[in-house]
Design a protein around this motif. Structure first.
Motif, short mmCIF file in Angstrom:
data_model
loop_
_atom_site.label_atom_id
_atom_site.label_comp_id
_atom_site.label_asym_id
_atom_site.label_seq_id
_atom_site.Cartn_x
_atom_site.Cartn_y
_atom_site.Cartn_z
N THR A 139 0.84 -1.20 0.00
CA THR A 139 0.00 0.00 0.00
C THR A 139 0.87 1.25 0.00
N ASP A 140 2.08 1.09 -0.49
CA ASP A 140 2.97 2.23 -0.68
C ASP A 140 3.32 2.28 -2.16
N ARG A 141 4.24 3.12 -2.53
CA ARG A 141 4.64 3.25 -3.93
C ARG A 141 5.08 1.90 -4.49
N ARG A 142 4.83 1.67 -5.74
CA ARG A 142 5.27 0.45 -6.40
C ARG A 142 6.48 0.77 -7.28
N ILE A 143 7.46 -0.09 -7.25
CA ILE A 143 8.68 0.13 -8.02
C ILE A 143 9.04 -1.14 -8.79
N ARG A 144 9.96 -0.99 -9.73
CA ARG A 144 10.56 -2.11 -10.45
C ARG A 144 9.49 -3.04 -11.02
N TYR A 145 9.56 -4.31 -10.72
CA TYR A 145 8.62 -5.29 -11.27
C TYR A 145 7.17 -4.87 -11.01
#
Length: 437
Positions: free
Chosen positions: A324-330
């Motif tokens: 439920t925080d920022r999504r990164i990479r994959y």
């Protein structure tokens, strides 16, 4: 004192709060303050664009997917589906990539595929899952009653001290009374609940938080049920008075033995030490850290089966991994925006500036590990699958390649289309990716 007074707390109140942690409606259950802010913004209809649609699942909506599969033998579940495996392997970029994929859309008809799944990589922050696993394993020994364990995790507060310092990555600190969110590095005087330290460790992948929780797992193992009454002074004296080699052996056992119990071998996955150098004051390193896609996949399958300690514990850990925080990479692939993702990423690289003075962050020319482990659950009876991806591609930031592969795998599983329009952007840069995850 860590003495907690539970007599006045009715279990019926506790149970009404649902399950744990990461889901935004989990503040009352866990006391994780950053969840309160996001939940309040929802109630007040304040726009919040930091997270996609798939991050808004409620506590009661998150479930384990493989509880019907009771097999203890990993071999019984890891039977490669030839057609599925061939289609997955065609998607993998050339070079030092390894992965394992488990399509569990139909729990009674699992589809497994792998490519170089036994190759070992430095796991980086993915290794923090082993600390999460250790904490919950030791908590079960501290207290047999599951509901009390949750109360301890919420109510026991511990200070960082020197253990949690030295990481440049920040943690979110929300002041409920002032309605103010501050992001800063951990300092020695910081004091959070066990649940909040776990959230800092997993959500923003803070290394200091990982060392603090590693420390607490060791104290749980050393003091057993008496841990709940332990003072900080008593804890520090334990580290001062115990020989360094004994502490190093205990640290190694605490994080690795629970993995062995799950059938994950030393060559599959092991953690060799804490995540901050300040912790080296008393605890040394042993055996080195390594991870393989298959070893990590074993853990995730056991999680979905509900076999890590017990079903309730597995569910707690899954909710702590719910992003439920920022999504990164994959996890940043737009194919996953509507899906719930349970995610951890890790990176570890080294640059030889003599060889290349312009060697960039996350594009190491000596080694350049980037790892992504994820459970993806699409809504409305959509597909459900696990991916454990590890790479060591020199001189390139592999975040774009991971995101591209995420889109391709999702199109194959969700839409049965491996020839999708996903494009690989070699120059992809993610402003949200500050590393450490």
């Amino acid at each position: 004192m860590k003495k907690i007074f539970y007599a006045a707390i009715g279990l019926c109140i506790l149970l009404s709060f649902g399950f744990v942690s990461y889901p935004i409606d989990g503040y009352q259950r866990t006391g994780i303050k950053r969840l309160y802010q996001i939940h309040k913004m929802q109630i007040d209809s304040v726009p919040y664009n930091r997270i996609p649609f798939g991050a808004y699942k409620k506590l009661a909506d998150i479930k384990l997917n493989l509880t019907s599969r009771t097999e203890d033998s990993i071999k019984a579940l890891f039977v490669e589906n030839k057609e599925f495996a061939e289609r997955i392997k065609r998607l993998v970029p050339s070079g030092a990539y390894s992965l394992a994929v488990m399509d569990m859309t139909n729990a009674n008809d699992l589809k497994y595929a792998a490519h170089r799944e036994n190759v070992g990589y430095q796991p980086g922050s993915v290794g923090k899952i082993a600390v999460l696993n250790a904490v919950f394993t030791q908590m079960a020994k501290v207290c047999t009653d599951f509901d009390q364990r949750i109360m301890y995790l919420k109510d026991i507060k511990v200070s960082s001290r020197y253990w949690g310092t030295g990481d440049h990555h920040t943690v979110p600190i929300y002041d409920i009374e002032k309605d103010k969110l501050t992001k800063r590095q951990v300092v020695a005087s910081d004091k959070f609940s066990l649940f909040e330290w776990l959230d800092h460790m997993v959500s923003v992948s803070n290394n200091g938080a990982a060392s603090v929780m590693y420390r607490e797992a060791m104290l749980m193992a050393a003091f057993g049920p008496d841990y709940v009454n332990l003072t900080e002074e008593q804890g520090e004296n334990y580290f001062k008075d115990t020989p360094r080699d004994s502490l190093t052996n205990l640290a190694n056992t605490v994080v690795n033995e629970p993995l062995r119990t799950l059938g994950i071998t030393e060559d599959d996955w092991r953690l060799g030490g804490m995540f901050t150098r300040t912790a080296d004051k008393y605890v040394g390193r042993k055996g080195g850290s390594i991870g393989t896609p298959k070893g990590l996949m074993k853990w995730f399958v056991k999680l979905e089966q509900g076999k890590i300690v017990d079903e309730n514990t597995s569910l707690e850990m899954k909710r702590l991994l719910y992003s439920t925080d920022r999504r990164i990479r994959y996890a940043k692939s737009n194919r996953l925006d509507s899906a719930a993702v349970y995610f951890k990423s890790g990176s570890y690289y080294k640059c030889d500036r003599k060889k290349d003075p312009n060697c960039k962050d996350y594009a190491g020319n000596v080694f350049n590990y980037m790892n992504s482990v994820i459970i993806v659950e699409h809504p409305n009876n959509g597909s459900k699958y696990i991916v454990c991806l590890m790479s060591n591609v020199l001189n390139k930031n592999s975040a774009g390649a991971h995101m591209y592969l995420a889109s391709k795998i999702d199109d194959l599983i969700e839409k049965n289309n491996e020839n999708s329009d996903a494009k690989l952007d070699e120059n992809f840069k993610d402003k949200d990716d500050t590393g450490g995850n």
